[in-house]
Scaffold this motif. Sequence first.
Motif, PDB file in Angstrom:
ATOM      1  N   ALA A  63      21.451  78.376  28.170  1.00 43.25           N
ATOM      2  CA  ALA A  63      22.114  77.119  27.809  1.00 43.25           C
ATOM      3  C   ALA A  63      22.383  77.036  26.303  1.00 43.25           C
ATOM      4  O   ALA A  63      23.487  76.694  25.871  1.00 43.25           O
ATOM      5  CB  ALA A  63      21.254  75.938  28.256  1.00 43.25           C
ATOM      6  N   ARG A  64      21.395  77.370  25.489  1.00 46.72           N
ATOM      7  CA  ARG A  64      21.589  77.300  24.044  1.00 46.72           C
ATOM      8  C   ARG A  64      22.539  78.394  23.547  1.00 46.72           C
ATOM      9  O   ARG A  64      23.287  78.191  22.587  1.00 46.72           O
ATOM     10  CB  ARG A  64      20.248  77.383  23.323  1.00 46.72           C
ATOM     11  CG  ARG A  64      19.388  76.137  23.433  1.00 46.72           C
ATOM     12  CD  ARG A  64      20.037  74.883  22.857  1.00 46.72           C
ATOM     13  NE  ARG A  64      20.415  75.055  21.472  1.00 46.72           N
ATOM     14  CZ  ARG A  64      19.636  74.775  20.428  1.00 46.72           C
ATOM     15  NH1 ARG A  64      18.430  74.274  20.640  1.00 46.72           N
ATOM     16  NH2 ARG A  64      20.067  74.957  19.207  1.00 46.72           N
ATOM     17  N   LEU A  65      22.514  79.552  24.190  1.00 44.92           N
ATOM     18  CA  LEU A  65      23.449  80.620  23.824  1.00 44.92           C
ATOM     19  C   LEU A  65      24.888  80.186  24.079  1.00 44.92           C
ATOM     20  O   LEU A  65      25.758  80.347  23.207  1.00 44.92           O
ATOM     21  CB  LEU A  65      23.135  81.893  24.607  1.00 44.92           C
ATOM     22  CG  LEU A  65      24.137  83.047  24.427  1.00 44.92           C
ATOM     23  CD1 LEU A  65      24.108  83.571  22.995  1.00 44.92           C
ATOM     24  CD2 LEU A  65      23.851  84.178  25.412  1.00 44.92           C
ATOM     25  N   ILE A  66      25.161  79.632  25.266  1.00 48.68           N
ATOM     26  CA  ILE A  66      26.520  79.198  25.589  1.00 48.68           C
ATOM     27  C   ILE A  66      26.964  78.088  24.637  1.00 48.68           C
ATOM     28  O   ILE A  66      28.120  78.041  24.205  1.00 48.68           O
ATOM     29  CB  ILE A  66      26.611  78.713  27.054  1.00 48.68           C
ATOM     30  CG1 ILE A  66      26.221  79.833  28.032  1.00 48.68           C
ATOM     31  CG2 ILE A  66      28.023  78.223  27.367  1.00 48.68           C
ATOM     32  CD1 ILE A  66      27.072  81.083  27.950  1.00 48.68           C
ATOM     33  N   HIS A  67      26.038  77.210  24.276  1.00 43.17           N
ATOM     34  CA  HIS A  67      26.364  76.155  23.305  1.00 43.17           C
ATOM     35  C   HIS A  67      26.774  76.761  21.966  1.00 43.17           C
ATOM     36  O   HIS A  67      27.745  76.329  21.335  1.00 43.17           O
ATOM     37  CB  HIS A  67      25.162  75.228  23.119  1.00 43.17           C
ATOM     38  CG  HIS A  67      25.416  74.084  22.197  1.00 43.17           C
ATOM     39  ND1 HIS A  67      25.237  74.174  20.835  1.00 43.17           N
ATOM     40  CD2 HIS A  67      25.866  72.819  22.425  1.00 43.17           C
ATOM     41  CE1 HIS A  67      25.546  73.027  20.268  1.00 43.17           C
ATOM     42  NE2 HIS A  67      25.930  72.181  21.206  1.00 43.17           N
ATOM     43  N   ALA A  68      26.044  77.778  21.509  1.00 45.24           N
ATOM     44  CA  ALA A  68      26.370  78.441  20.242  1.00 45.24           C
ATOM     45  C   ALA A  68      27.734  79.121  20.320  1.00 45.24           C
ATOM     46  O   ALA A  68      28.527  79.067  19.374  1.00 45.24           O
ATOM     47  CB  ALA A  68      25.282  79.459  19.890  1.00 45.24           C
ATOM     48  N   LEU A  69      28.015  79.763  21.450  1.00 47.39           N
ATOM     49  CA  LEU A  69      29.304  80.433  21.624  1.00 47.39           C
ATOM     50  C   LEU A  69      30.452  79.417  21.650  1.00 47.39           C
ATOM     51  O   LEU A  69      31.519  79.651  21.075  1.00 47.39           O
ATOM     52  CB  LEU A  69      29.300  81.242  22.925  1.00 47.39           C
ATOM     53  CG  LEU A  69      28.340  82.431  22.993  1.00 47.39           C
ATOM     54  CD1 LEU A  69      28.255  82.961  24.419  1.00 47.39           C
ATOM     55  CD2 LEU A  69      28.779  83.532  22.048  1.00 47.39           C
ATOM     56  N   LYS A  70      30.232  78.306  22.285  1.00 49.71           N
ATOM     57  CA  LYS A  70      31.272  77.284  22.417  1.00 49.71           C
ATOM     58  C   LYS A  70      31.624  76.671  21.069  1.00 49.71           C
ATOM     59  O   LYS A  70      32.795  76.411  20.762  1.00 49.71           O
ATOM     60  CB  LYS A  70      30.808  76.199  23.394  1.00 49.71           C
ATOM     61  CG  LYS A  70      31.895  75.213  23.803  1.00 49.71           C
ATOM     62  CD  LYS A  70      31.392  74.289  24.910  1.00 49.71           C
ATOM     63  CE  LYS A  70      32.499  73.329  25.355  1.00 49.71           C
ATOM     64  NZ  LYS A  70      32.037  72.453  26.465  1.00 49.71           N
ATOM     65  N   THR A  71      30.604  76.434  20.235  1.00 49.91           N
ATOM     66  CA  THR A  71      30.844  75.836  18.922  1.00 49.91           C
ATOM     67  C   THR A  71      31.165  76.882  17.857  1.00 49.91           C
ATOM     68  O   THR A  71      31.746  76.562  16.820  1.00 49.91           O
ATOM     69  CB  THR A  71      29.611  75.046  18.465  1.00 49.91           C
ATOM     70  OG1 THR A  71      28.483  75.932  18.371  1.00 49.91           O
ATOM     71  CG2 THR A  71      29.288  73.925  19.449  1.00 49.91           C
ATOM     72  N   GLY A  72      30.757  78.132  18.099  1.00 51.06           N
ATOM     73  CA  GLY A  72      30.965  79.190  17.118  1.00 51.06           C
ATOM     74  C   GLY A  72      30.069  79.056  15.912  1.00 51.06           C
ATOM     75  O   GLY A  72      30.300  79.683  14.877  1.00 51.06           O
ATOM     76  N   LYS A  73      28.996  78.253  16.033  1.00 50.59           N
ATOM     77  CA  LYS A  73      28.104  78.035  14.896  1.00 50.59           C
ATOM     78  C   LYS A  73      26.813  78.826  15.068  1.00 50.59           C
ATOM     79  O   LYS A  73      26.252  78.863  16.160  1.00 50.59           O
ATOM     80  CB  LYS A  73      27.782  76.549  14.733  1.00 50.59           C
ATOM     81  CG  LYS A  73      28.974  75.722  14.283  1.00 50.59           C
ATOM     82  CD  LYS A  73      28.561  74.316  13.931  1.00 50.59           C
ATOM     83  CE  LYS A  73      29.738  73.521  13.366  1.00 50.59           C
ATOM     84  NZ  LYS A  73      29.353  72.153  12.972  1.00 50.59           N
ATOM     85  N   PRO A  74      26.334  79.466  13.996  1.00 51.49           N
ATOM     86  CA  PRO A  74      25.067  80.191  14.085  1.00 51.49           C
ATOM     87  C   PRO A  74      23.921  79.252  14.400  1.00 51.49           C
ATOM     88  O   PRO A  74      23.859  78.138  13.882  1.00 51.49           O
ATOM     89  CB  PRO A  74      24.913  80.819  12.692  1.00 51.49           C
ATOM     90  CG  PRO A  74      25.792  80.014  11.799  1.00 51.49           C
ATOM     91  CD  PRO A  74      26.912  79.517  12.642  1.00 51.49           C
ATOM     92  N   GLN A  75      23.028  79.698  15.279  1.00 51.48           N
ATOM     93  CA  GLN A  75      21.897  78.876  15.663  1.00 51.48           C
ATOM     94  C   GLN A  75      20.652  79.741  15.786  1.00 51.48           C
ATOM     95  O   GLN A  75      20.732  80.948  15.999  1.00 51.48           O
ATOM     96  CB  GLN A  75      22.159  78.165  17.001  1.00 51.48           C
ATOM     97  CG  GLN A  75      23.293  77.162  16.961  1.00 51.48           C
ATOM     98  CD  GLN A  75      23.468  76.421  18.275  1.00 51.48           C
ATOM     99  OE1 GLN A  75      22.543  76.285  19.060  1.00 51.48           O
ATOM    100  NE2 GLN A  75      24.676  75.950  18.527  1.00 51.48           N
ATOM    101  N   SER A  76      19.491  79.091  15.670  1.00 54.43           N
ATOM    102  CA  SER A  76      18.211  79.765  15.843  1.00 54.43           C
ATOM    103  C   SER A  76      17.305  78.858  16.659  1.00 54.43           C
ATOM    104  O   SER A  76      17.149  77.681  16.331  1.00 54.43           O
ATOM    105  CB  SER A  76      17.571  80.066  14.485  1.00 54.43           C
ATOM    106  OG  SER A  76      16.290  80.642  14.656  1.00 54.43           O
TER     107      SER A  76
END
Length: 461
Positions: A63-76
């Motif tokens: 879920a968090r990976l897809i969110h990062a891909l959708k926004t294109g923003k780096p996340q940890s």
Amino acid sequence: MIEFLRDFQNMSMYLAYNTNVDAIIYLNEKHIQTLIKEFGAENVKKRMQEYPREINEPLDFVARLIHALKTGKPQSVPLMSYEVDKWFNSRFEHGVERIGGQVGIIANLLANLDFKKVIAYSPLLGKKQAEMFVRRDNLLYPVVENGKLILKKPLEAYKEDDPVKINRIFEFRAGMRFNLGNEVIEVPYSGRFIVACRSEEFARVETSSNFKPYLPEIGEMVDGAILSGYQGIRNHYTDGKNANYYLRKAKEDIKLLKKKKDVKIHVEFASIQDRDLRKKVIFNIFPLADSVGMDEAEIAHILSVLGYRDLSDRIFTYNRIEDTILGAKILLDELNLEVLQIHTIYYLMYITHRDNPLSEGDLLKSLEVGTTLAATRALLGDIKRPEDVKVGLNIPFNEKGEYVKLRLEEALSKMRTREYKIVITPTRIVKNPVSTVGLGDTISAGAFASYLSLLMRKGAY
């Protein structure tokens, strides 16, 4: 740039606390569609809405990976489960392993830029970690032998029994397309999603009891210190210690570094998911620092815990320069910072008080060092020698550069900024970066080091 590189050869830096091994996975559309098929698009969408702050099961990760891909923003996001760790090993093969953690990345960068001395400290130093530091005479690890402080090369100082922290870095590229149920998602920007190991043994951000008394001596021999890794602290530990204990120890470290010389301290902030812990780090550590670096998401998170919820939401939602400037002014004043450095995809910003000895032109030069180093790293994957920066200087500023400058002028004309110096430089963006990991750390380290060198040139430090 040549002048700064010459200055760096006469400068020394102390770094603490976090190092790890980055296991890098290069994502493709097949990876993503396989994960969505395994867990079901509707289940993924539902968990995305819940926005898990930790990874306790595989669906949290997806879920968090897809969110990062959708926004294109780096996340940890922190990984809290050993069982999920084993699940990763069964699903992904590491493309590359290399040094990670802010201390590891910055230590290798500064050593390769020919700094006079780079002293890198981590509470744990296993052999695999020691082998990933560059083998340069100027990169050293502090040890105490027979009651004396000795600086050794990492490979001469590692402890055989020390464990090594491994973070998984999922690199993604702009333009990737995949289906989430009936929704077609195209990744807007290249970036990375970090699954950060948070095992308790790696969450003790502290200086060893035998080395701690020598921190005043370290402070005397360096020109600046970059401290990071506070995002690894936990609220509670199995031995009864808690976040307050480690934050008290961290405050002691800063005071000891400054005991014999008022050495400048830069804190590199990283996302802390737990709101209460984020607040504790901000109020305990930031007021002792001279300089802090962060991205726009992190400034929004900090404003939220300071009570500026509406402004925080505006930065998250609209990403307007005027909101970021307003937030930066609040942080600078409420946390008593000397300088705040903010890095975003399209621009870098400095904000200081009007009495700062550096001019706006000086501050702009410092930011340009940061974006040039980051562009070099993005294009080459690493910076191995000072001459490599020529590559970065040939990378153009991003296409929104003029728009960014115009927006700054508009914001400054409408806002009360007479008490501040505020400068922005557009970033140099590599369209197809070899890697995006560590670019923020590279920007902050380059900007802080050049900021110090400018202060020294003016006799103000």
